[in-house]
Design a protein around this motif. Structure first.
Motif, PDB file in Angstrom:
ATOM      1  N   PHE A 175       0.865  -1.377   0.082  1.00 31.10           N
ATOM      2  CA  PHE A 175      -0.079  -0.063   0.087  1.00 31.10           C
ATOM      3  C   PHE A 175       0.805   1.104   0.103  1.00 31.10           C
ATOM      4  CE2 PHE A 175      -2.122   3.469   2.378  1.00 31.10           C
ATOM      5  CZ  PHE A 175      -2.873   3.624   1.460  1.00 31.10           C
ATOM      6  N   LYS A 193       0.493   4.450  -2.409  1.00 30.17           N
ATOM      7  CA  LYS A 193       0.218   5.916  -1.778  1.00 30.17           C
ATOM      8  C   LYS A 193       1.537   6.672  -2.304  1.00 30.17           C
ATOM      9  CE  LYS A 193      -0.634   8.005   2.606  1.00 30.17           C
ATOM     10  NZ  LYS A 193       0.746   8.848   3.130  1.00 30.17           N
ATOM     11  N   LYS A 206      -6.634   0.859  -0.114  1.00 27.42           N
ATOM     12  CA  LYS A 206      -6.335   0.014   1.092  1.00 27.42           C
ATOM     13  C   LYS A 206      -7.367  -1.392   1.328  1.00 27.42           C
ATOM     14  CE  LYS A 206      -4.422   1.195   5.646  1.00 27.42           C
ATOM     15  NZ  LYS A 206      -4.169   2.385   6.379  1.00 27.42           N
ATOM     16  N   MET A 254      -6.614  -4.197  -0.903  1.00 28.75           N
ATOM     17  CA  MET A 254      -5.296  -4.679  -0.929  1.00 28.75           C
ATOM     18  C   MET A 254      -5.101  -5.419   0.534  1.00 28.75           C
ATOM     19  SD  MET A 254      -2.489  -1.722  -2.076  1.00 28.75           S
ATOM     20  CE  MET A 254      -1.326  -3.071  -2.168  1.00 28.75           C
TER      21      MET A 254
END
Length: 511
Positions: free
Chosen positions: A178, A182, A506, A509
């Motif tokens: 993640f 990001k 999020k 994942m």
């Protein structure tokens, strides 16, 4: 057991608690699936206060992606009210806890330990919420108990993701964290972006259907209400502006004051508007008549009426002005996004200018009912990245026999083997990777409210991803998320947000 109470009614009780010197603690969250971690969290929270209030985010304000929350408002409230340790449960009808904090005025605003590091907060709102609580004399408190995940439990044990999506995400998760996602998304903010394309106003006229006319074949409807949205290139620019703080929209339109006001009120204050307002044309308006099924949260388009200017007007009046407007400045943009909806703005001269002068060009050439077969990507000779749907691909190559993969690679090769994307509706999306490899990404949601604008959202993220040189699988992941989020927005009512994309990432994942 906890008592359900409105924010307004709790606010009336708050002075009495203060007079009795009883401290109030507030826990806030989605609480989509109650688990041991929540119980541990509430137990520690209760030790800090006399009155424990738990606020739950209303389903319309949950930003974890389509299909979330899995449990509706009533069930989540019921779960929480069943806990003896909770004194009051209330509903937060906001994207943040601000409305509840103002009503509850907690002595302690209590969050889990995973929120104690501001840099890990996707929304960037924890600091704001803490400051708001402190303005009423409260303070933040972070619990330290074991952390579980409702999202992971739902993903693993409930039918919230299709089997093919689970399999795809499992492989994606082996390659990317993640944090990688990001970092990639946050890097978009450095880009200076120019969006050139048709300004379109989408009028949605909502009505109930009475039946067929008694003497004709048309629908008889009753008007309910109407909403107006910014579509076309404006929709693409609004999406991009959620990720980049330096976006300019360049187009041409009529001089209607009501539309100008809508643009000023709807576009980001940071977005630069470089539009040629001309008396000789009227702004494109597409009016759709809509039946809304509130129970199923879906809409059905009954028919549409389009108000379109004569195509020759752009050639005769505006081509030279548009080129003059961009001359000497277009080279200063990192990314030039061409949103060609086929209504005449992108004249041959303007197309040639953009392709010749742009440092990096992203192209979306759309087929719709008014230009079917005439607005093909073939009229362009250069694109560093392009995105189109199945119909547009097959029309461009005049081929209805070969596979999507084969045709996408053929067009990818024609445009210099840069970046190429294909949207496929319920079948997901594809990205060209090599001369023989296509990344096939499944649909992220089959729960669809409105498909209008989904391709624009996909294109916006595909353009940003390609410019940053992201790998095809990461690019199609980001773009497909944007499209999935857009399918659950009515028309172009809202732009997808960076926080929304990251929250959805999020969720997906968390396997």
């Amino acid at each position: 057991m906890g008592l359900f109470i409105s924010k307004e009614d709790f606010a009336k009780l708050r002075p009495a608690f203060k007079a009795e010197k009883k401290t109030v603690g507030l826990c806030h969250g989605v609480y989509d699936l109650l688990h041991p971690g929540h119980i541990i969290h509430f137990e520690e929270a209760k030790k800090q206060c006399d009155i424990l209030v738990v606020s739950v985010t209303a389903e319309d304000f949950v930003r974890k992606g389509p299909g979330r929350p899995y449990f509706d408002n009533d069930l989540r409230i019921k779960f929480l009210c069943s806990l003896a340790i909770v004194d009051y449960v209330t509903l937060s009808e906001n994207y943040t806890a601000a409305d509840v904090i103002k009503a509850v005025k907690p002595d302690y605003y209590i969050k889990g330990g995973e929120y104690s590091h501001p840099n890990d907060d996707i929304t960037g709102k924890i600091d704001e919420e803490t400051a708001l609580a402190e303005s009423f004399g409260g303070q933040a408190y972070f619990t330290s108990g074991a952390v579980f995940s409702s999202t992971r439990l739902l993903n693993k044990n409930f039918p919230v993701l299709t089997p093919e999506l689970k399999e795809w995400m499992a492989e994606f998760g082996k390659k990317y964290s993640f944090g990688d996602v990001k970092e990639a998304v946050e890097a978009f903010k450095t880009l200076k972006v120019l969006v050139v394309g048709d300004v379109i106003i989408d009028d949605y006229t909502f009505c109930s259907v009475n039946g067929l006319m008694s003497k004709d074949r048309g629908y008889s409807t009753t008007y309910t209400y109407q909403e107006r949205y910014l579509g076309g290139a404006l929709a693409v620019a609004r999406h991009i502006a959620q990720f980049s703080g330096n976006v300019t929209i360049c187009s041409a339109m009529g001089n209607e004051t009501d539309i100008h006001s809508l643009m000023l009120n709807s576009l980001s204050k940071d977005m630069k508007i470089d539009v040629e307002y001309a008396d000789g044309i009227s702004t494109i308006v597409k009016q759709r008549y809509i039946f809304e099924n509130e129970k199923r949260d879906t809409i059905e388009k009954l028919f549409s009426v389009n108000r379109l200017p004569e195509r020759s007007v752009y050639q005769d009046l505006l081509e030279a002005k548009m080129i003059e407007k961009l001359s000497g400045v277009i080279e200063g943009f990192d990314l030039v996004v061409i949103a060609d909806f086929g209504h005449g703005l992108l004249t041959p001269g303007l197309r040639d200018f953009l392709q010749k002068k742009s440092i990096f060009t992203a192209l979306n050439c759309q087929t719709n009912s008014t230009n079917y077969g005439f607005n093909l990507i073939n009229k362009y000779h250069r694109a560093d990245v392009f995105s189109l749907d199945q119909k547009e691909l097959r029309l461009a190559l005049a081929d209805n026999a070969q596979s999507d993969e084969a045709l996408l690679l053929k067009l990818w090769e024609r445009f210099g083997k840069n970046s190429a994307f294909l949207t496929r509706g319920a079948y997901g999306a594809m990205a060209a990777a090599t001369a023989s490899v296509v990344i096939n990404c499944p649909a992220f949601t089959l729960t669809v409210k409105d498909t209008v604008g989904a391709g624009d959202a996909f294109f916006a993220l595909a353009a940003l991803s390609a410019k940053q040189g992201l790998p095809p699988d990461l690019s199609v992941f980001l773009s497909n998320m944007a499209a999935a989020l857009a399918t659950n927005i009515t028309g172009n009512k809202e732009a997808i947000s960076q926080a929304g994309v990251l929250k959805y990432a999020k969720t997906l994942m968390n396997l």
